[in-house]
Design an enzyme around this catalytic site. Structure first.
Site, short mmCIF file in Angstrom:
data_model
loop_
_atom_site.label_atom_id
_atom_site.label_comp_id
_atom_site.label_asym_id
_atom_site.label_seq_id
_atom_site.Cartn_x
_atom_site.Cartn_y
_atom_site.Cartn_z
N ALA A 1 0.81 -1.22 0.00
CA ALA A 1 0.00 0.00 0.00
C ALA A 1 0.84 1.27 0.00
O ALA A 1 0.44 2.28 -0.58
CB ALA A 1 -0.95 -0.01 1.19
N LEU A 2 2.00 1.25 0.64
CA LEU A 2 2.83 2.45 0.65
C LEU A 2 3.44 2.75 -0.72
O LEU A 2 3.82 3.89 -0.99
CB LEU A 2 3.95 2.33 1.69
CG LEU A 2 3.50 2.52 3.14
CD1 LEU A 2 4.68 2.28 4.09
CD2 LEU A 2 2.90 3.91 3.36
N GLU A 3 3.52 1.77 -1.59
CA GLU A 3 4.05 1.98 -2.93
C GLU A 3 2.98 2.41 -3.93
O GLU A 3 3.30 2.89 -5.02
CB GLU A 3 4.75 0.71 -3.43
CG GLU A 3 6.03 0.37 -2.68
CD GLU A 3 5.81 -0.18 -1.29
OE1 GLU A 3 6.56 0.22 -0.38
OE2 GLU A 3 4.88 -1.00 -1.08
N ARG B 1 -15.59 -7.43 2.31
CA ARG B 1 -15.63 -6.17 1.57
C ARG B 1 -15.00 -6.23 0.18
O ARG B 1 -15.21 -5.33 -0.63
CB ARG B 1 -14.92 -5.09 2.39
CG ARG B 1 -15.70 -4.69 3.61
CD ARG B 1 -14.84 -4.00 4.66
NE ARG B 1 -15.64 -3.56 5.80
CZ ARG B 1 -16.09 -4.34 6.77
NH1 ARG B 1 -15.83 -5.65 6.74
NH2 ARG B 1 -16.82 -3.86 7.75
N THR C 1 1.37 -4.15 15.88
CA THR C 1 2.23 -2.98 16.04
C THR C 1 1.57 -1.74 15.44
O THR C 1 0.51 -1.81 14.81
CB THR C 1 3.59 -3.21 15.34
OG1 THR C 1 3.37 -3.26 13.92
CG2 THR C 1 4.25 -4.50 15.81
N CYS D 1 -4.93 -3.72 0.59
CA CYS D 1 -5.55 -4.23 1.81
C CYS D 1 -4.54 -4.17 2.95
O CYS D 1 -3.48 -4.79 2.88
CB CYS D 1 -6.03 -5.67 1.60
SG CYS D 1 -6.80 -6.37 3.07
N ILE D 2 -4.91 -3.41 3.97
CA ILE D 2 -4.08 -3.27 5.16
C ILE D 2 -4.85 -3.88 6.33
O ILE D 2 -5.95 -3.42 6.65
CB ILE D 2 -3.77 -1.79 5.44
CG1 ILE D 2 -3.17 -1.11 4.20
CG2 ILE D 2 -2.85 -1.66 6.65
CD1 ILE D 2 -3.19 0.40 4.26
N HIS E 1 2.46 -0.24 12.92
CA HIS E 1 2.65 -0.24 11.47
C HIS E 1 1.33 -0.06 10.72
O HIS E 1 1.28 0.63 9.70
CB HIS E 1 3.35 -1.55 11.04
CG HIS E 1 3.76 -1.57 9.61
ND1 HIS E 1 4.76 -0.76 9.11
CD2 HIS E 1 3.31 -2.30 8.56
CE1 HIS E 1 4.91 -0.99 7.82
NE2 HIS E 1 4.04 -1.92 7.46
N ASN F 1 -10.19 5.45 -4.07
CA ASN F 1 -9.32 4.78 -3.10
C ASN F 1 -10.02 3.56 -2.52
O ASN F 1 -10.89 3.67 -1.67
CB ASN F 1 -8.93 5.75 -1.98
CG ASN F 1 -7.90 5.16 -1.05
OD1 ASN F 1 -7.58 3.98 -1.12
ND2 ASN F 1 -7.38 5.97 -0.16
#
Length: 154
Positions: free
Chosen positions: A60-62, A131, A90, A84-85, A92, A117
């Protein structure tokens, strides 16, 4: 984006649109299902498969980096972010969710380009699975509707 299929819109004709999709591979079972639902809905809305560019990135960060490259090309009427996160033990989760979401929104505003998004942020795998289909469809509908809306305002 929740329940984008609710109500009626006359802005859902995708026949002349070019769409870029960036899909995170992390949690690939979920993101593949998101992509499949999204691609099916884009086809149902009339978007020609040859007018869809589908990229995959590690996580997701990319996603925002690839979205920015697509936006800079000026070849797309709308973009779609898929990922999907899932919360872990943690901090993170919060970092990835907040940073990816913020970057996607900033890109849409900076480039005046609709970006749907559909990076899911969920507590567990069951929530993601519940979902994946709906949010994939919603992303396609949001992208097409917003691209058409912005054309009417230009």
């Amino acid at each position: 984006m929740f329940d984008a299929d609710k109500g009626w819109s006359d802005q859902l004709d995708g026949k002349k649109l070019s769409i870029g999709i960036v899909q995170a591979r992390f949690n690939e079972g979920i993101t593949n299902a998101l992509a499949e639902a999204c691609l099916r809905e884009l086809a149902a809305l009339g978007v020609d498969a040859k007018n869809i560019t589908h990229l995959k990135v590690p996580g997701a960060l990319e996603v925002p980096c690839a979205l920015q490259a697509l936006a800079e090309s000026e070849n797309f009427d709308a973009l779609i972010a898929l990922g999907c996160i899932i919360r872990g033990e943690t901090y993170h989760f919060e970092l990835v969710a907040n940073e990816s979401g913020s970057a996607v929104t900033r890109l849409a505003l900076d480039y005046q380009l609709p970006i749907a998004n559909a990076i899911l942020t969920v507590e567990n795998l069951a929530q993601a699975q519940a979902r994946q289909e709906e949010k994939g469809r919603d992303a396609a509908r949001v992208a097409v509707e917003m691209a058409n809306l912005l054309y009417t305002l230009a």
